[in-house]
Design a protein around this motif. Structure first.
Motif, PDB file in Angstrom:
ATOM      1  N   ILE A  32     112.428  18.252  42.919  1.00  0.00           N
ATOM      2  CA  ILE A  32     113.790  18.742  42.830  1.00  0.00           C
ATOM      3  C   ILE A  32     113.809  20.018  41.984  1.00  0.00           C
ATOM      4  CG2 ILE A  32     114.328  17.319  40.800  1.00  0.00           C
ATOM      5  CD1 ILE A  32     117.138  16.967  41.942  1.00  0.00           C
ATOM      6  N   GLU A  33     114.606  20.984  42.391  1.00  0.00           N
ATOM      7  CA  GLU A  33     114.703  22.248  41.675  1.00  0.00           C
ATOM      8  C   GLU A  33     116.037  22.300  40.935  1.00  0.00           C
ATOM      9  OE1 GLU A  33     114.078  25.622  44.150  1.00  0.00           O
ATOM     10  OE2 GLU A  33     112.348  24.761  45.182  1.00  0.00           O
ATOM     11  N   ILE A  34     115.980  22.575  39.649  1.00  0.00           N
ATOM     12  CA  ILE A  34     117.183  22.624  38.811  1.00  0.00           C
ATOM     13  C   ILE A  34     117.287  24.015  38.186  1.00  0.00           C
ATOM     14  CG2 ILE A  34     118.451  21.490  36.946  1.00  0.00           C
ATOM     15  CD1 ILE A  34     116.558  19.098  37.283  1.00  0.00           C
ATOM     16  N   HIS A  35     118.477  24.617  38.276  1.00  0.00           N
ATOM     17  CA  HIS A  35     118.672  25.975  37.782  1.00  0.00           C
ATOM     18  C   HIS A  35     119.886  26.032  36.842  1.00  0.00           C
ATOM     19  CE1 HIS A  35     115.821  27.426  40.828  1.00  0.00           C
ATOM     20  NE2 HIS A  35     116.437  26.619  41.675  1.00  0.00           N
ATOM     21  N   SER A  56     117.688  19.756  46.476  1.00  0.00           N
ATOM     22  CA  SER A  56     116.947  18.537  46.766  1.00  0.00           C
ATOM     23  C   SER A  56     116.934  18.301  48.273  1.00  0.00           C
ATOM     24  CB  SER A  56     117.586  17.339  46.051  1.00  0.00           C
ATOM     25  OG  SER A  56     116.973  16.130  46.440  1.00  0.00           O
ATOM     26  N   ASN A  57     115.810  17.795  48.769  1.00  0.00           N
ATOM     27  CA  ASN A  57     115.694  17.479  50.188  1.00  0.00           C
ATOM     28  C   ASN A  57     116.347  16.147  50.539  1.00  0.00           C
ATOM     29  OD1 ASN A  57     114.230  19.839  50.786  1.00  0.00           O
ATOM     30  ND2 ASN A  57     112.285  18.858  50.251  1.00  0.00           N
ATOM     31  N   GLU A  58     116.696  15.378  49.516  1.00  0.00           N
ATOM     32  CA  GLU A  58     117.303  14.074  49.736  1.00  0.00           C
ATOM     33  C   GLU A  58     118.824  14.178  49.759  1.00  0.00           C
ATOM     34  OE1 GLU A  58     115.550  11.483  50.473  1.00  0.00           O
ATOM     35  OE2 GLU A  58     113.634  12.494  50.122  1.00  0.00           O
ATOM     36  N   VAL A  59     119.459  13.232  50.429  1.00  0.00           N
ATOM     37  CA  VAL A  59     120.923  13.193  50.482  1.00  0.00           C
ATOM     38  C   VAL A  59     121.472  12.718  49.138  1.00  0.00           C
ATOM     39  CG1 VAL A  59     122.910  12.138  51.617  1.00  0.00           C
ATOM     40  CG2 VAL A  59     120.879  12.730  52.958  1.00  0.00           C
ATOM     41  N   VAL A  60     122.494  13.398  48.654  1.00  0.00           N
ATOM     42  CA  VAL A  60     123.119  13.003  47.392  1.00  0.00           C
ATOM     43  C   VAL A  60     123.852  11.671  47.581  1.00  0.00           C
ATOM     44  CG1 VAL A  60     124.872  13.616  45.692  1.00  0.00           C
ATOM     45  CG2 VAL A  60     123.360  15.368  46.622  1.00  0.00           C
ATOM     46  N   SER A  61     123.680  10.776  46.625  1.00  0.00           N
ATOM     47  CA  SER A  61     124.296   9.452  46.721  1.00  0.00           C
ATOM     48  C   SER A  61     124.833   9.027  45.358  1.00  0.00           C
ATOM     49  CB  SER A  61     123.274   8.432  47.222  1.00  0.00           C
ATOM     50  OG  SER A  61     122.245   8.244  46.258  1.00  0.00           O
ATOM     51  N   SER A  62     125.317   7.788  45.313  1.00  0.00           N
ATOM     52  CA  SER A  62     125.839   7.261  44.052  1.00  0.00           C
ATOM     53  C   SER A  62     124.737   7.060  43.027  1.00  0.00           C
ATOM     54  CB  SER A  62     126.569   5.936  44.299  1.00  0.00           C
ATOM     55  OG  SER A  62     125.683   4.986  44.883  1.00  0.00           O
ATOM     56  N   ALA A  63     123.480   7.070  43.488  1.00  0.00           N
ATOM     57  CA  ALA A  63     122.348   6.908  42.569  1.00  0.00           C
ATOM     58  C   ALA A  63     121.948   8.212  41.903  1.00  0.00           C
ATOM     59  CB  ALA A  63     121.154   6.321  43.318  1.00  0.00           C
ATOM     60  N   THR A  64     122.542   9.317  42.317  1.00  0.00           N
ATOM     61  CA  THR A  64     122.230  10.615  41.716  1.00  0.00           C
ATOM     62  C   THR A  64     122.754  10.655  40.279  1.00  0.00           C
ATOM     63  OG1 THR A  64     122.416  11.673  43.886  1.00  0.00           O
ATOM     64  CG2 THR A  64     122.476  13.105  41.953  1.00  0.00           C
ATOM     65  N   THR A  65     121.919  11.084  39.364  1.00  0.00           N
ATOM     66  CA  THR A  65     122.315  11.125  37.955  1.00  0.00           C
ATOM     67  C   THR A  65     122.169  12.535  37.391  1.00  0.00           C
ATOM     68  OG1 THR A  65     120.089  10.600  37.147  1.00  0.00           O
ATOM     69  CG2 THR A  65     121.567   8.747  37.631  1.00  0.00           C
ATOM     70  N   CYS A 133     119.703  20.495  31.202  1.00  0.00           N
ATOM     71  CA  CYS A 133     120.321  19.843  32.351  1.00  0.00           C
ATOM     72  C   CYS A 133     119.223  19.191  33.180  1.00  0.00           C
ATOM     73  CB  CYS A 133     121.094  20.866  33.199  1.00  0.00           C
ATOM     74  SG  CYS A 133     121.796  20.173  34.713  1.00  0.00           S
ATOM     75  N   ASP A 134     119.321  17.876  33.361  1.00  0.00           N
ATOM     76  CA  ASP A 134     118.322  17.135  34.123  1.00  0.00           C
ATOM     77  C   ASP A 134     119.020  16.351  35.228  1.00  0.00           C
ATOM     78  OD1 ASP A 134     115.855  16.184  34.862  1.00  0.00           O
ATOM     79  OD2 ASP A 134     115.918  14.489  33.486  1.00  0.00           O
ATOM     80  N   PRO A 139     114.997   9.303  46.184  1.00  0.00           N
ATOM     81  CA  PRO A 139     113.692   9.204  45.501  1.00  0.00           C
ATOM     82  C   PRO A 139     113.158  10.538  44.988  1.00  0.00           C
ATOM     83  CG  PRO A 139     113.368   9.225  47.855  1.00  0.00           C
ATOM     84  CD  PRO A 139     114.860   9.241  47.653  1.00  0.00           C
ATOM     85  N   ASP A 140     113.960  11.588  45.064  1.00  0.00           N
ATOM     86  CA  ASP A 140     113.545  12.902  44.576  1.00  0.00           C
ATOM     87  C   ASP A 140     113.852  12.985  43.076  1.00  0.00           C
ATOM     88  OD1 ASP A 140     112.694  15.453  44.400  1.00  0.00           O
ATOM     89  OD2 ASP A 140     114.126  16.310  45.806  1.00  0.00           O
ATOM     90  N   VAL A 141     112.892  12.571  42.269  1.00  0.00           N
ATOM     91  CA  VAL A 141     113.114  12.511  40.823  1.00  0.00           C
ATOM     92  C   VAL A 141     112.141  13.382  40.043  1.00  0.00           C
ATOM     93  CG1 VAL A 141     114.110  10.202  40.932  1.00  0.00           C
ATOM     94  CG2 VAL A 141     111.646  10.471  40.625  1.00  0.00           C
ATOM     95  N   GLN A 142     111.196  14.001  40.728  1.00  0.00           N
ATOM     96  CA  GLN A 142     110.209  14.839  40.051  1.00  0.00           C
ATOM     97  C   GLN A 142     110.733  16.274  39.946  1.00  0.00           C
ATOM     98  OE1 GLN A 142     107.469  13.625  38.666  1.00  0.00           O
ATOM     99  NE2 GLN A 142     107.964  11.578  39.412  1.00  0.00           N
ATOM    100  N   GLY A 143     110.776  16.791  38.739  1.00  0.00           N
ATOM    101  CA  GLY A 143     111.238  18.153  38.537  1.00  0.00           C
ATOM    102  C   GLY A 143     111.366  18.460  37.062  1.00  0.00           C
ATOM    103  N   THR A 144     111.482  19.752  36.761  1.00  0.00           N
ATOM    104  CA  THR A 144     111.613  20.193  35.373  1.00  0.00           C
ATOM    105  C   THR A 144     113.071  20.501  35.069  1.00  0.00           C
ATOM    106  OG1 THR A 144     109.405  21.187  35.474  1.00  0.00           O
ATOM    107  CG2 THR A 144     110.846  21.883  33.672  1.00  0.00           C
ATOM    108  N   HIS A 145     113.552  19.991  33.952  1.00  0.00           N
ATOM    109  CA  HIS A 145     114.945  20.234  33.601  1.00  0.00           C
ATOM    110  C   HIS A 145     115.186  21.726  33.329  1.00  0.00           C
ATOM    111  CE1 HIS A 145     113.226  19.119  29.456  1.00  0.00           C
ATOM    112  NE2 HIS A 145     113.363  20.429  29.466  1.00  0.00           N
TER     113      HIS A 145
END
Length: 201
Positions: A32-35, A56-65, A133-134, A139-145
């Protein structure tokens, strides 16, 4: 006589088949890319926006934090030792963190639009420091804040918004033109009345 393939050939065939299966059933993943803005300046006592977006390549859902953390750059500040969570977003709701930020942090982003921005209001000098910001989008949880340096300055020390200056200048010019037009009408009417008075004599 029946010929049997060498053992090496069998191993190669089995390995190739196994590799092909993995390629067919395994879905490629990407981090995941965070800017965020590298630096944000805000006047003391006013509102400041800390922007954060993600891809993110994944669909945003209620599990997104979304987790916002803060580490002060002032040695005597209680938040200078390590980052402390000041805001947490999960299942469509925001959860305030430390009491010092509880009533001053507001989520203004839109998760569905990949926006995790917050607003800090009012900003204090003690808020100077680094904000992290993180975002996790399973399942896309790998990334740098992402990180933003917040600089709180004296009120009135930042230059005014250029748009506001331009709008004010245009409005002032239009008002001046109206005054000139009104003055011209008054002068013409006075001259016309004087001409009629002299003609009547």
């Amino acid at each position: 006589m029946e010929l049997k393939p060498p053992n090496n050939t069998c191993k190669r065939v089995l390995l190739s088949g196994f590799t092909l299966c993995l390629l067919l059933v395994t879905k490629p993943t990407s981090a995941i890319e965070i800017h965020a803005d590298p630096e944000v300046k805000v006047e003391n006592g006013t509102s400041g926006t800390l922007r954060c977006t993600f891809k993110s390549n994944e669909v945003v859902s209620s599990a997104t934090t979304v987790t916002w953390s803060f580490q002060s750059n002032q040695p005597d500040n209680q938040f200078s030792k390590a980052p402390y969570v000041i805001f947490y977003f999960y299942n469509g709701k925001g959860v305030p963190g430390q009491d010092e930020f509880k009533d001053r942090v507001q989520f203004i982003g839109d998760i569905n639009k990949r926006d995790a921005s917050i607003q800090l209001s009012p900003a204090h000098f003690s808020d100077n420091g680094t904000y992290f910001c993180d975002v996790k989008n399973p399942p896309d949880v790998q990334g740098t804040h992402a990180r933003t340096e917040l600089v709180v300055v004296l009120r009135g020390s930042l230059p005014q918004n250029n748009t506001a200056i331009m709008v004010g200048a245009v409005c002032g010019a239009l008002f001046l033109l109206v005054l000139i037009a009104v003055a011209a009408c008054i002068v013409m009417r006075v001259l016309h009345n004087r001409h009629d008075y002299e003609g009547a004599r």
